[in-house]
Design an enzyme around this catalytic site. Structure first.
Site, short mmCIF file in Angstrom:
data_model
loop_
_atom_site.label_atom_id
_atom_site.label_comp_id
_atom_site.label_asym_id
_atom_site.label_seq_id
_atom_site.Cartn_x
_atom_site.Cartn_y
_atom_site.Cartn_z
N HIS A 136 -39.62 75.82 -4.75
CA HIS A 136 -38.83 76.47 -5.79
C HIS A 136 -38.01 77.58 -5.13
CE1 HIS A 136 -41.79 74.50 -8.44
NE2 HIS A 136 -40.89 74.66 -9.40
N GLU B 41 -37.43 67.05 -9.41
CA GLU B 41 -37.01 67.00 -10.82
C GLU B 41 -35.53 67.31 -10.99
OE1 GLU B 41 -39.73 69.53 -12.96
OE2 GLU B 41 -41.48 68.45 -12.23
N TRP C 238 -32.99 72.32 -15.29
CA TRP C 238 -33.60 73.66 -15.25
C TRP C 238 -33.58 74.30 -13.86
CZ3 TRP C 238 -35.77 69.36 -17.51
CH2 TRP C 238 -36.62 68.58 -16.72
N TYR D 275 -45.03 65.10 -17.60
CA TYR D 275 -46.07 65.87 -18.28
C TYR D 275 -46.21 65.41 -19.73
CZ TYR D 275 -46.37 69.13 -14.38
OH TYR D 275 -46.58 69.67 -13.14
N GLU E 38 -46.22 64.77 -9.69
CA GLU E 38 -46.63 65.84 -10.60
C GLU E 38 -46.98 65.23 -11.94
OE1 GLU E 38 -43.67 69.49 -9.58
OE2 GLU E 38 -44.60 69.57 -11.55
N LYS F 35 -66.01 65.96 -14.25
CA LYS F 35 -66.94 65.66 -13.15
C LYS F 35 -67.17 64.15 -13.05
CE LYS F 35 -71.33 66.98 -11.08
NZ LYS F 35 -71.54 65.64 -10.50
#
Length: 1002
Positions: A144, A205, A210, A278, A316, A384
């Protein structure tokens, strides 16, 4: 014997690549191609053995080989007892992939970086990479980066991409960022000196809007060329050979590769085909719908990776927005999320090498961030079980076993025009043309053949410079070409000595530029669709959101005036729920001088929800014109009065933080984006259709907003409590509220200055550097009219300081410091406006060191407190803060502890200290001074560029050349080949001494 001979021949061939260019190999062992099982189609044919082994391991992933990864796997956590991260605490295992952000870490904005010393941060990051490797984890780095042109953060979308290329205004600034990446990679070593392979994922991305490198801020051509430049610079100029390069647009693509590949740099620069996505919709009880979307796109990515011999990864993923894991650790839907996703990928996309989620940064309220379960959370047991379901998911010794290194496949020679960039404008009559060659040895190039031709009959002679570049100058005046808004097409032509023309790196190799500056467009003309020559130009300006570029097209205007209009096609079958397109404005536009927005609309009568969206002052506002008819008509949307009263726009329903806010003139003075969406209204409405729009204009002129930097006395502002700490029941609650930067281990509750009051204790030993910060998210608090920030501080007499930063919603940070040269409690009052001791510390732009203005107080994002080590002989500080509030002018003493300018440590990127000339041109150096990488790429084991796999009867890597590798054979043939090598090299041998480019961070 055959292996040794092949290696020596390769060494001879590499050595013959002489003088004036860096690593441009074009051959592989015995001519093996990417399809041959004994070689890999890696972007760096000089990659170290370990890097090639990692490539091979990941590329050949099959069912059962999926790895789980996390950003900040061990150094960020939710559970206060998770000293090695939440994943390790809940499972007893480390993720198989560790991630960090090099762009943030190297400037000290994220761990393991601390402070502004890039040299120290590179060392710290390299050490973390070494530690991850020792734990059995593969490492991936994102970046970034701050905007190199403005110095502001990565979300400052001022267009800059083309200025980072050779000769660009900010190329030198950007090169410093790349130098720090190189320094990190070259320091990341095992104890035996072996370089650790790293997956580097720059410019991720990019199809979103953005980041400064994203859609609408960088064209597809600019993006591809910038990505290639990053690889070329690190690989060829900086001689870094332990990196794999990942390309990772964000979803959704609906399984269609068109948009995914629209910005693909090419196989010679990419190793990992990635995908970021996401889940933010919390309406469903399970994640099956989102997982199905991911699987559909990942199949497409896998198909592309398979065709190209590349790695495929879910680079991601996670749960965010409404779907994010709750701060309470309870009430989350579908706690088997990780197992379900892993099973779906293993079954449907078995080639997926890894899936990596983001960091458990913590924080509080709306800013809380957790991407895995943690100790005590509802999902702990299911997580787990996920970690235990397959041994390959988590870190292990086998995961980082890089002993089996295949050869690097041969690359085809290519030539491309780097500058000017396709589609850009030329405003200078003398155009510097730079052509980059790849995959061909310098000694094979016909240097006299290099030219660039134009479609108007000119031939521009090119001269070889260095680093694989040829340069030349096209004199437009001499050629009789005017800057008249016409187009000019350039085509490179470089031949090898055997007469073959190097292939184009992309398409047919031609670039087309526009001649002359872009005609100015008045701010009231939001969009008329008449300035685009074709749909590709239109689609480069608007970023698709849950749609595809091809759904925005040019059509004849329905106004029947012979002009163009824009047509939005929506398709809720392919892209459910909503489709839209957004245009960003950099710099932000001032719409405050107008009272309404008009547009000509011809709808399809579908009665879906049409959304006109404006982001003003960082807040997203929406209006909803009806589309239940089919007649073309003018839609007029009112902004309201100066305060936004009576307007048609309201904050977006999902933006609960700004619910009830009005679209005032002040906000309209900073319009950052404009978007159009069609939302599915359900029922029996059609699942696809079209809206045609034209003449989108601002109307209703009025006096524009003028900031009031000197508020009049007697304003109506009232005192506001920022935090008196009385509401926190324990340390954990206080840490959560002040966790916006992490680092909460230094915080605890303390007794306040008055009976029964509470304070926040900050105790820190400087173990992570002098600057160590905590922050509270203030969610755009309005401090307009406030005069003073007041709080009480308990000093420790250490001579160090507490730094205070006020962060605004538009990315500015203002710093003041309180020197701890006293003990006990002391009242501090810091004037907010025009205070020379409270000045902008970030970004480092033209306003750096300027004081706050009244305008800056309108939206406060966060309040930061940080340690500042002013006394080098001390080993820490122990201070407390109480009763933080902002107050209007009356009843304030206006006293402030003076700022020690000589010792203030600002958490900002000191590498941004720029001379007047921030440009650089790696193509314009004297060939005699260029880095020469024509000897073997030494990596960790002296490997050559053309190694082969070990034969079954040996456990030695087949690429151990050098003294040991040669001495083991004892054969006279080695001496004979060595003699031939000397004859081949002749008098050129003396020139093969490597010269390294200066400027490395050591």
């Amino acid at each position: 014997m055959k292996t040794t001979v092949t290696k020596l021949l390769a060494t001879v061939a590499a050595a013959s690549t002489i003088f004036g260019m860096s690593t441009l190999p074009a051959f592989a062992a015995e001519g093996k191609s990417a399809s041959n099982g004994n070689s890999v189609n890696i972007s760096d044919v000089n990659a170290t053995a370990e890097t090639r082994a990692l490539f091979d391991k990941l590329k050949n992933s099959g069912k059962g080989d999926l790895r789980f990864g996390q950003q900040h796997a061990t150094d960020e956590n939710i559970s206060s007892s998770a000293s090695q991260g939440d994943v390790y605490e809940t499972t007893g295992k480390y993720p198989a992939v560790f991630g960090w952000d090099a762009g943030l870490a190297l400037r000290g904005a994220e761990k393991p970086g601390s402070g502004a010393d890039k040299n120290a941060n590179a060392k710290a990051l390299a050490q973390n990479i070494t530690d991850a490797d020792s734990k059995g984890a593969i490492v991936t780095l994102s970046a970034h980066w701050c905007n190199p042109g403005t110095g502001k953060d990565f979300n400052d979308t001022t267009a800059v991409a083309s200025e980072l290329l050779p000769g660009g205004k900010y190329s030198g600034t950007f090169n410093k960022e790349l130098d720090a990446i190189a320094a990190t990679a070259q320091r990341a070593k095992r104890s035996d000196g072996t370089l650790i392979p790293i997956i580097f994922r720059p410019l991720h991305e990019n199809n979103g809007s953005w980041f400064w490198w994203g859609a609408t801020h960088a064209s597809a051509s600019e993006y591809k060329e910038l990505y290639r430049y990053i690889v070329d610079y690190l690989r060829d100029v900086k001689d870094v050979h332990n990196l794999l390069y990942a390309y990772s647009p964000g979803g959704v693509f609906n399984g269609d590769s068109t948009d995914y590949l629209a910005t693909y740099p090419g196989d010679q620069w990419v190793d990992v085909l990635g995908y970021d996505e996401y889940d933010s919709d919390d309406s469903a009880d399970d994640s099956s719908a989102w997982i199905n979307t991911v699987v559909k796109d990942m199949k497409m990515v896998s198909d592309q990776a398979s065709q190209r011999g590349k790695i495929v990864a879910l680079t991601e993923f996670g749960r965010s927005g409404d779907r994010k894991f709750k701060e309470s650790g309870t009430g989350d839907k579908d706690t088997k999320f990780f197992s379900e996703l892993a099973e779906a990928l293993a079954e449907n996309v078995p080639s997926t090498a890894y899936m990596m989620t983001w960091a458990n940064f913590g924080g509080g309220g709306d800013n809380f961030q957790a991407y895995t379960s943690w100790k005590g959370s509802d999902g702990e047991a299911d997580f787990k079980a996920f970690a235990d379901s397959n041994k390959n998911l988590m870190a292990s010794k086998d995961n980082v076993d890089y002993s089996n290194a295949p050869a690097a496949a041969m690359q085809n020679g290519s030539a491309r025009i780097v500058t000017p960039v396709d589609g850009n404008r030329v405003t200078d009559t003398k155009v510097v043309v730079r052509v980059k060659t790849e995959g061909v040895k310098y000694s094979d190039l016909d240097l006299n053949s290099a030219i660039v031709t134009t479609d108007r009959g000119q031939n521009v002679k090119l001269k070889y410079s260095c680093n694989g570049y040829f340069t030349g100058i096209l004199d437009l005046n001499a050629a009789g070409i005017n800057l008249d808004q016409s187009k000019l097409t350039l085509t490179p032509q470089v031949k090898t000595k055997d007469g073959k023309t190097l292939a184009a790196a992309d398409g047919n190799g031609s670039v087309t530029v526009k001649l002359g500056a872009k005609p100015e467009q008045t701010v009231d003309n939001v969009e008329d669709f008449d300035s685009y020559d074709n749909e590709a130009e239109l689609q480069s300006v608007y970023s698709p959101s849950h749609s595809t570029k091809s759904n925005l097209t040019l059509v004849d205007s329905p106004e029947d005036n012979g002009t163009k209009a824009g047509n939005i096609h929506y398709d809720f079958v392919s892209y459910p729920e909503y489709n839209g397109f957004q245009r960003s404005h950099t710099p932000k536009q001032d719409w405050s001088g107008f009272s309404k927005l008009n547009m000509f609309l011809k709808a399809d009568g579908s009665d879906h929800k049409f959304v006109v969206q404006v982001n003003a002052g960082g807040v997203t506002f929406e209006a909803y014109p009806k589309i239940d008819g089919t007649d073309g008509h003018v839609v007029s949307l009112n902004f309201g009065d100066a305060d936004g009263n009576g307007g048609d726009f309201a904050p977006a329903s999902w933006d609960t933080a700004h619910a009830g806010m009005k679209l005032s003139q002040k906000l309209l003075s900073k319009v950052g984006s404009f978007a159009l969406y069609i939302n599915d209204n359900g029922g029996n409405r059609p699942k696809s259709g079209d809206l045609t729009l034209d003449s989108i204009k601002l109307d209703g002129k009025r006096d524009a907003y003028a900031p009031n930097t000197n508020p009049t006395p007697g304003n109506t502002a009232k005192a506001q409590s920022v935090d008196d700490f009385s509401g926190y029941s324990d340390d954990a609650a206080a840490q959560s509220a002040w966790g916006n930067r992490g680092h909460t281990e230094v915080l605890s509750l303390d007794e306040g200055p008055t009976d029964g009051s509470k304070a926040l204790r900050f105790k820190y030993d400087f173990s992570n550097g002098g600057w160590y910060d905590v922050a509270k998210y203030l969610d755009g608090a309005n401090w307009s009219g406030e005069s003073v920030l007041a709080f009480q501080v308990k000093g420790d007499g250490s001579g160090n300081a507490i730094g205070l930063q006020i962060g605004t919603s538009d990315g500015k940070y203002f710093l003041a410091s309180v020197k701890l040269d006293f003990t006990g409690w002391k009242q501090i009052e810091i004037p907010l406006v025009d205070n020379a001791n409270l000045t902008q510390s970030w970004p480092e732009d033209a306003n750096k060191d300027n004081p706050m203005t009244e305008d800056d107080l309108a939206s406060i994002k966060e309040l930061v407190f940080a340690s500042q080590q002013w006394n080098s002989e001390s080993d820490g500080l122990d201070s407390s803060i109480a009763d933080i509030k902002v107050e209007p002018a009356e009843n304030t003493s206006n006293e402030q502890t003076p700022k020690d300018e000589s010792k203030t440590e600002v958490k900002a990127d000191k590498e941004q200290e720029q001379s007047e000339d921030t440009s650089a041109d790696v193509t314009a150096q004297d060939p005699a001074t260029c880095p020469i990488s024509d000897e073997d790429s030494k990596g960790s084991t002296g490997n050559t560029t053309v190694t082969v796999k070990p034969t079954p009867d040996t456990k030695e890597p087949a690429d151990n050349t050098g003294k040991d590798g040669l001495s083991r054979t004892g054969s006279n043939i080695i001496s004979a080949i060595a003699a031939v090598a000397v004859l081949l090299l002749g008098g050129c041998a003396v020139l093969i001494a490597r010269k390294r480019k200066g400027g490395d961070i050591e």
